[in-house]
Design a protein around this motif. Structure first.
Motif, mmCIF file in Angstrom:
data_model
loop_
_atom_site.group_PDB
_atom_site.id
_atom_site.type_symbol
_atom_site.label_atom_id
_atom_site.label_comp_id
_atom_site.label_asym_id
_atom_site.label_seq_id
_atom_site.Cartn_x
_atom_site.Cartn_y
_atom_site.Cartn_z
ATOM 1 N N ALA A 76 0.826 -1.207 0.000
ATOM 2 C CA ALA A 76 0.000 0.000 0.000
ATOM 3 C C ALA A 76 0.859 1.256 0.000
ATOM 4 O O ALA A 76 0.559 2.237 -0.690
ATOM 5 C CB ALA A 76 -0.940 -0.002 1.210
ATOM 6 N N TYR A 89 -6.159 7.037 -0.657
ATOM 7 C CA TYR A 89 -6.807 5.761 -0.327
ATOM 8 C C TYR A 89 -5.767 4.751 0.154
ATOM 9 O O TYR A 89 -5.938 4.118 1.210
ATOM 10 C CB TYR A 89 -7.547 5.197 -1.540
ATOM 11 C CG TYR A 89 -8.008 3.770 -1.337
ATOM 12 C CD1 TYR A 89 -9.183 3.491 -0.644
ATOM 13 C CD2 TYR A 89 -7.240 2.699 -1.797
ATOM 14 C CE1 TYR A 89 -9.596 2.184 -0.423
ATOM 15 C CE2 TYR A 89 -7.647 1.388 -1.579
ATOM 16 C CZ TYR A 89 -8.821 1.134 -0.898
ATOM 17 O OH TYR A 89 -9.213 -0.159 -0.674
ATOM 18 N N TRP A 90 -4.687 4.604 -0.597
ATOM 19 C CA TRP A 90 -3.675 3.605 -0.226
ATOM 20 C C TRP A 90 -2.938 3.993 1.045
ATOM 21 O O TRP A 90 -2.515 3.126 1.814
ATOM 22 C CB TRP A 90 -2.709 3.387 -1.388
ATOM 23 C CG TRP A 90 -3.344 2.643 -2.524
ATOM 24 C CD1 TRP A 90 -3.660 3.121 -3.762
ATOM 25 C CD2 TRP A 90 -3.794 1.277 -2.496
ATOM 26 N NE1 TRP A 90 -4.277 2.150 -4.505
ATOM 27 C CE2 TRP A 90 -4.370 1.008 -3.760
ATOM 28 C CE3 TRP A 90 -3.771 0.274 -1.540
ATOM 29 C CZ2 TRP A 90 -4.913 -0.240 -4.080
ATOM 30 C CZ3 TRP A 90 -4.308 -0.964 -1.853
ATOM 31 C CH2 TRP A 90 -4.867 -1.212 -3.112
ATOM 32 N N VAL A 93 -5.094 2.749 3.765
ATOM 33 C CA VAL A 93 -4.964 1.293 3.861
ATOM 34 C C VAL A 93 -3.697 0.935 4.631
ATOM 35 O O VAL A 93 -3.696 0.060 5.498
ATOM 36 C CB VAL A 93 -4.938 0.648 2.458
ATOM 37 C CG1 VAL A 93 -4.541 -0.827 2.553
ATOM 38 C CG2 VAL A 93 -6.294 0.781 1.786
ATOM 39 N N LYS A 96 -4.104 1.621 8.423
ATOM 40 C CA LYS A 96 -4.946 0.598 9.066
ATOM 41 C C LYS A 96 -4.200 -0.730 9.191
ATOM 42 O O LYS A 96 -4.313 -1.418 10.208
ATOM 43 C CB LYS A 96 -6.232 0.412 8.259
ATOM 44 C CG LYS A 96 -7.171 1.609 8.308
ATOM 45 C CD LYS A 96 -8.387 1.395 7.409
ATOM 46 C CE LYS A 96 -9.294 2.615 7.418
ATOM 47 N NZ LYS A 96 -10.447 2.452 6.491
ATOM 48 N N THR A 97 -3.432 -1.070 8.155
ATOM 49 C CA THR A 97 -2.716 -2.346 8.170
ATOM 50 C C THR A 97 -1.603 -2.340 9.215
ATOM 51 O O THR A 97 -1.485 -3.274 10.020
ATOM 52 C CB THR A 97 -2.124 -2.642 6.788
ATOM 53 O OG1 THR A 97 -3.167 -2.651 5.806
ATOM 54 C CG2 THR A 97 -1.428 -4.002 6.784
#
Length: 272
Positions: A76, A89-90, A93, A96-97
């Motif tokens: 990401a 967006y990435w 991500v 969150k990851t």
């Protein structure tokens, strides 16, 4: 067709989606610059042995289950730079990851945990520079990385970079002084110490042996990421180079780093 309807169609066609258009699956180019254990997980998509048969399984650090999720976070972060249309967006991500990985109970003894906190901190700080979050979690994550690994050069650079960017040289100097107590022979930290107005370096916490502390610190790979325009460098120089998988060996941008199979390092603070 009325002008109103035509305008609505044009707006819908060019509206930025809240979801990713790019396929979530890793690409060959992305996998080529990720750690070897990511190839163990995803190499079968490109004709390499499946995970259970991959010789690269041995590169997965002990005590670090579910590293494929961590690889998704690294992927990401690559797309934050390479897919500008979906960069935000990435980045979300990735945050969150990395946050999820740092909170896993089965990662409490994982050697990648300091690196995961470093990547989380860097990603959150990038979000804050874009106005999408506050820097609090980012700073706390960098401090957690240092708590877990007190000689973590990359984390000292990242945290001092943040305070320099905020115009708080006093706090930046405090971070560098703390780093010098743990890595007293770091030329990069010594240089930054002087740039920030430091006079006498602090006494080291541990006895320094020739070519020991920093050499050992330099031997481990760090997979982290930062886009060129968002990279906050030292007061004396600004690097436009974006790299992934760099070692913690003073993070010099001009140095060829990594392994033959993973030479690209992203989000590495400037160094020696």
């Amino acid at each position: 067709m009325s002008c109103r309807h035509l305008s609505l169609i044009i707006v819908l066609l060019f509206q930025v989606p809240a979801f990713a258009v790019q396929d979530f699956a890793v690409t060959r180019e992305e996998l080529a610059v990720m750690p070897p254990y990511c190839t163990a997980h995803y190499g079968h998509k490109f004709g390499l042995p499946r995970f259970q048969d991959s010789p690269l399984r041995s590169t997965i650090p002990a005590g670090c289950p579910a590293t494929h999720h961590y690889c998704d976070g690294l992927k990401a972060m690559i797309r934050v730079d390479t897919n500008r249309a979906e960069s935000d967006y990435w980045l979300s991500v990735a945050v969150k990851t990395f946050r999820s990985m740092t909170q896993r109970k089965d990662w409490m003894n994982c050697s990648l945990r300091p690196e995961a906190y470093l990547n989380l901190g860097n990603a959150v700080l990038r979000q804050s520079r874009r106005g999408a979050s506050t820097p609090v979690e980012g700073v706390e994550s960098l401090m957690k990385a240092l708590e877990l690994k007190p000689d973590y050069l990359a984390a000292y650079y990242a945290l001092s970079n943040f305070y320099i960017d905020e115009g708080d040289k006093k706090k930046a100097l405090g971070v560098v002084e703390s780093g010098l107590r743990h890595v007293p022979k770091s030329e990069g930290l010594l240089r930054r110490f002087k740039e920030l107005g430091g006079k006498t370096p602090p006494a080291p916490i541990i006895a320094v042996k020739p070519d020991s502390t920093e050499a050992a610190n330099d031997s481990s790979e760090v997979h982290q990421y930062q886009t060129p325009e968002e990279n906050v460098s030292s007061p004396s120089s600004k690097s436009g180079t974006s790299t992934l998988g760099k070692t913690t060996s003073e993070q010099e941008s001009s140095q060829k780093i990594g392994t033959p199979s993973n030479p690209w390092c992203r989000f590495c603070p400037p160094g020696e």
